[in-house]
Structure formats: C-alpha cells, structure tokens
Design an enzyme around this catalytic site. Structure first.
Site, PDB file in Angstrom:
ATOM      1  N   HIS A 168     -11.997   7.355  63.513  1.00 52.99           N
ATOM      2  CA  HIS A 168     -12.442   6.611  62.373  1.00 52.99           C
ATOM      3  C   HIS A 168     -13.898   5.594  63.141  1.00 52.99           C
ATOM      4  O   HIS A 168     -14.041   4.678  62.670  1.00 52.99           O
ATOM      5  CB  HIS A 168     -11.825   5.720  61.852  1.00 52.99           C
ATOM      6  CG  HIS A 168     -10.417   6.242  61.369  1.00 52.99           C
ATOM      7  ND1 HIS A 168     -10.273   6.983  60.055  1.00 52.99           N
ATOM      8  CD2 HIS A 168      -9.323   6.486  62.185  1.00 52.99           C
ATOM      9  CE1 HIS A 168      -8.937   7.279  59.894  1.00 52.99           C
ATOM     10  NE2 HIS A 168      -8.662   7.228  61.137  1.00 52.99           N
TER      11      HIS A 168
ATOM     12  N   SER B  64     -42.265   3.203  70.111  1.00 50.75           N
ATOM     13  CA  SER B  64     -42.536   2.994  68.649  1.00 50.75           C
ATOM     14  C   SER B  64     -44.018   2.626  68.813  1.00 50.75           C
ATOM     15  O   SER B  64     -44.647   2.290  69.761  1.00 50.75           O
ATOM     16  CB  SER B  64     -41.772   2.024  68.349  1.00 50.75           C
ATOM     17  OG  SER B  64     -42.646   0.990  67.208  1.00 50.75           O
TER      18      SER B  64
ATOM     19  N   LYS C 166     -39.506  -0.487  72.302  1.00 53.08           N
ATOM     20  CA  LYS C 166     -38.581   0.604  71.708  1.00 53.08           C
ATOM     21  C   LYS C 166     -38.263   1.852  72.661  1.00 53.08           C
ATOM     22  O   LYS C 166     -39.155   2.118  73.533  1.00 53.08           O
ATOM     23  CB  LYS C 166     -39.267   1.087  70.624  1.00 53.08           C
ATOM     24  CG  LYS C 166     -38.707   0.032  69.255  1.00 53.08           C
ATOM     25  CD  LYS C 166     -37.363   0.096  69.008  1.00 53.08           C
ATOM     26  CE  LYS C 166     -37.101   0.862  67.849  1.00 53.08           C
ATOM     27  NZ  LYS C 166     -35.552   0.958  67.529  1.00 53.08           N
TER      28      LYS C 166
END
Ligand code: ARG
Length: 455
Positions: A153, A274, A280
């Site tokens: 999970h 980016s 980034k």
C-alpha cells in the site's frame, strides 16, 4: 495494380492513398523477398517456371532486397510491399515476373512475411531482454545486503533489500522470456501455400516451402491461416506484459528519485531538466516508459478488437494488424535499450535506504513472530505488538529505544534474545523461507539463475 483487368480505369488517387499500406509494410521487404524466392523455387518444382526463369527471378529478387528503399513519396504509388516487389521484378526481368504470383495470394504472402518478421523481432527483443535481465541480476547480487524499506500500500511494511527488489524484477523478466518463447510456438507453421483462402490447384510442395523458410511444417488449414492473426496477438500480449513490468519499475524509479525518498540519483545523461525551473532533475525516461505502457495496452487492445467481428477468411481490416504490431515491437525494443544503458548507472544512496528502514516500525512482524515462537497464539502476539507500536508512536519512540525491561513490563514472555530484534534493518537476515528477501536466499537464486544460463 495487381488486379487491373476487372476494373475500368485506375483506382482513385484518394482511394489509393486511403488503402495503401506501403508506408508501413515496406519494412517487410526483406521477408517478402525471402518468401518470394522460396515461392519461385516451389512453383519451379510444380512445373510453372523453367530453370532459366527461376534463375533470373532469384537473381533479380536478391538485388531488389539490396536496393535502397525509395522515398515515401516515390513509394506512395504502390498498394503495398508485395506489389512493390513485383513491380521492381518486372523492371528487371520483364514479363517473366508475371509468373511469380502463380498460386500465391497476398493473403498468404503477408502472413508469411509477418511470421518471418515476428521471428526476427522476437530474437532481437529476447536478446535485449536477456541483457536487461543480466543487469538486474547483477544488481540483485551486488545489493543483496543493502537493507531498504519494503512497502505494501506504499506504506512501510517490512525491511527488504535492494537486491531482493531487483531480484523480483529479474524473475518477472525471466517469465517474460519464457512467455515470448511459449507464445511463439505457433511460429512453427508456415502460412505460404494457403493461397487466397483455400489452397491452390498448382501442386506446390508446402513441406518444401516450410523447410525452405525455416519452419518445421506448413499450417494445417488454409482457411484458418488466412483469417487468423493469433500469432501477432500472442506476441503483442507477451510484449504488453513486459511493458507493464517495465512500467511498474519506472514508477519505483520515479518515487525513489524524488528527494523526499532520496533512494536513488539518476545519471545526468538519463535525466532531463526544465525549461523554466533551473534546479530540476526529472525522470522523464521512466515517465515515458510508464506512458508508453499505455500505448502497449492500446496496441494489444487494437489488434484484438480488430479481429472480433470478422467472418472467415481474409478481410481488409486485417491490414491494420501491422499498425499495432510494428508500434509495439519498436516501443519495446527502444524501452529495453534505454534501460540496459540507464539502470547500471543508477547511484543508490545506501545510507538513505538504511535510514529509511527506521521509519514505520517495520520490526513489528518479526516481534510478533518471536512471541509466536515462544508459544503465544499469533493473533494475541499481533495484538500485543500492535499495542506496543501504538504506545511507542504516542511517545515518539522507536523500537530500538526500548530496553529488555520495558518489553518485559509489557509482556513477561519477552526473553533476553528479543533485544537483537529491535533493529529493523537486520530483518532480512532473519528470514528463513525459500524465496525470501534474505541475502542468502537471493544469493542462492542468483547463482542458480546464472547456472541455468537462461540469461
Ligand atoms: N496489405 C494487405 C494486408 O496487409 C495485403 C493483403 C491484401 N490482400 C487483399 N486481398 N487485398 O492485409
């Protein structure tokens, strides 16, 4: 056109444009030539060609295979690769070329070309997949003692190892290899000689044709052969499962490379930036893999849907099978190649992986099993440890902050040997079962797989 006699005038320009498959099936050219050479030999044996005609035909076909492919604009006047090859043949040997299509149809021809293409592509994909499996197996071996959090999970569950994680994928790839092999068994039968629908009155030796093209036998029902696209569908299914495995791995890479996880640093040459945000560092290749798995599923869905309403035998709809087939073959090949280069260059942050093991009380199961081994019924042990976790959480403490005394105050059945368990990152070493994440288990499996030489 290969069917001019019955119609007045040429096919409308737009109609030709609409129906031509040459832009796509030109890549079948080498296979179309191979199959044509085999066919020429077969009809020579059936008395249709003279020895001289066969010789000239074979010589010309071989040259056609070696010629450069014309530009898309030049190709556009042809209906498909089959008419292209025949027209080239006519350019070279004149009217004799008109004999080649005796007893043959584009229906059995295209299936033969595709079967040969699938065989070649499968070989290439298997080779790349073996390379990638080796990469994963090496990482499994190298990192079998590197603890990391294991999730269910996406919540902390039990400590595993980075090696066991790679081993899990290596096993998937191993099954993918087996699946490709298994599903391509129908490739053992050669479609050529099925004719347009029901065979031919020309006595061609289909066993000879099959052998000549490297198939153990000819297909058994001409009608089934012409109508069927099972082989391509099976192949696409096997490739789709493989893409799903690669997509799931990509999702992990995307999570792991997020600084909040900080488990892995992607190599510069396999990260993107980016255009706006200078800091980034993006995992685009993994995202594209995840995105392209959608295309794989679309391709599989496409080829299946294509067939579901078709009466026997050939219907022109079937021409579209190659849209899906070629797309997925290219997609899988490219994805494998990128991963073979990228994954070995991942920089794992072992310290960070280890630290992450101390979050989430992942010792809990080992402790419950400890009590179970002391004779506490497991349900009760589960309850006891559950309450202990709740208390630790309230006090913002970890298992390792506990002393033997603390534990014994909680339950008298804790003995001195429990102290060794207050250490989640050691958990993999305590696993005892076959197939577990223990370094020993992973190490043994690596050796076994290397010995089988499947990879
Ligand atoms: N381009 C066609 C295909 O891929 C070849 C077979 C054409 N057969 C026909 N009867 N028009 O299906």
């Amino acid at each position: 056109m290969m069917w001019g006699g019955r119609m007045k005038g040429k096919l409308d320009r737009r109609a030709l444009e609409f129906s031509s498959s040459i832009a796509l099936d030109i890549r079948l050219l080498p296979y179309d030539v191979l199959a044509s050479i085999a066919w020429a030999e077969a009809i020579r044996k059936a008395g249709i060609l003279s020895a001289g005609e066969l010789r000239r035909m074979k010589g010309a076909l071989r040259l056609i295979a070696r010629e450069p492919i014309p530009s898309p604009a030049e190709l556009a006047v042809y209906e498909d690769v089959h008419s292209f090859v025949e027209s080239r043949l006519r350019d070279r040997i004149g009217d004799t070329a008109d004999k080649l299509h005796t007893g043959r149809s584009r229906n059995d021809q295209v299936l033969t070309d595709v079967a040969l293409y699938i065989r070649r592509s499968a070989d290439r994909i298997v080779r790349e997949l073996k390379n990638l499996s080796k990469v994963f197996l090496n990482l499994a071996s190298k990192n079998k003692k590197v603890p990391m959090p294991g999730f269910t999970h996406l919540q902390p569950a039990q400590v595993v190892t980075l090696g066991a994680h790679f081993m899990a994928y290596a096993e998937m790839f191993l099954r993918d290899l087996g699946r490709i092999k298994l599903l391509l068994q129908p490739l053992d039968a050669c479609p050529l000689g099925s004719g347009a629908i029901g065979g031919t009155t020309i006595p061609v030796d289909r066993d000879f044709l099959a052998r000549r093209l490297g198939f153990p036998r000819p297909t058994a029902s001409a009608m089934e052969t012409i109508a069927g696209r099972d082989l391509a569908s099976d192949f696409l299914y096997a490739l789709t499962i493989l893409m799903i495995h690669l997509s799931r791995f990509s999702e992990e890479v995307i999570l792991w490379s997020n600084p909040y996880f900080g488990f892995v640093r992607l190599p510069d040459r396999f990260s993107t930036g980016s255009s706006l945000m200078p800091q980034k560092r993006n995992p685009d290749l993994s995202e594209l893999t995840r995105g392209r798995a959608a295309r794989a599923i679309a391709d599989l869905t496409g080829i299946l849907t294509l067939q579901k309403g078709l009466p026997l035998t050939y219907n022109r709809d079937l021409q579209e099978d190659k849209v899906y087939l070629f797309d997925l073959v290219d997609l899988v090949t490219a994805t494998l190649r990128v991963h073979v280069r990228m994954v070995p260059r991942f920089k794992f942050n072992r310290k960070r992986l280890r630290e992450a093991c101390s979050v989430g009380y992942m010792e809990a199961t080992d402790l419950a099993e400890y009590l179970a081994k002391k004779g506490v019924p497991f349900r009760q042990a589960h309850e006891i440890i559950g309450r202990l976790v709740a208390r630790l959480e309230r006090r913002r403490r970890k298992f390792r902050d506990l002393t033997l005394k603390d534990l014994q105050a909680f339950d008298p059945r804790f003995g001195p040997d429990v102290v060794a368990l207050l250490n989640a990152e050691q958990s993999p070493w305590r696993k005892q079962t076959y197939g577990s994440v223990s370094p020993e288990s992973v190490g043994r499996r690596v050796i076994r797989l290397r010995l089988t030489r499947i990879y």
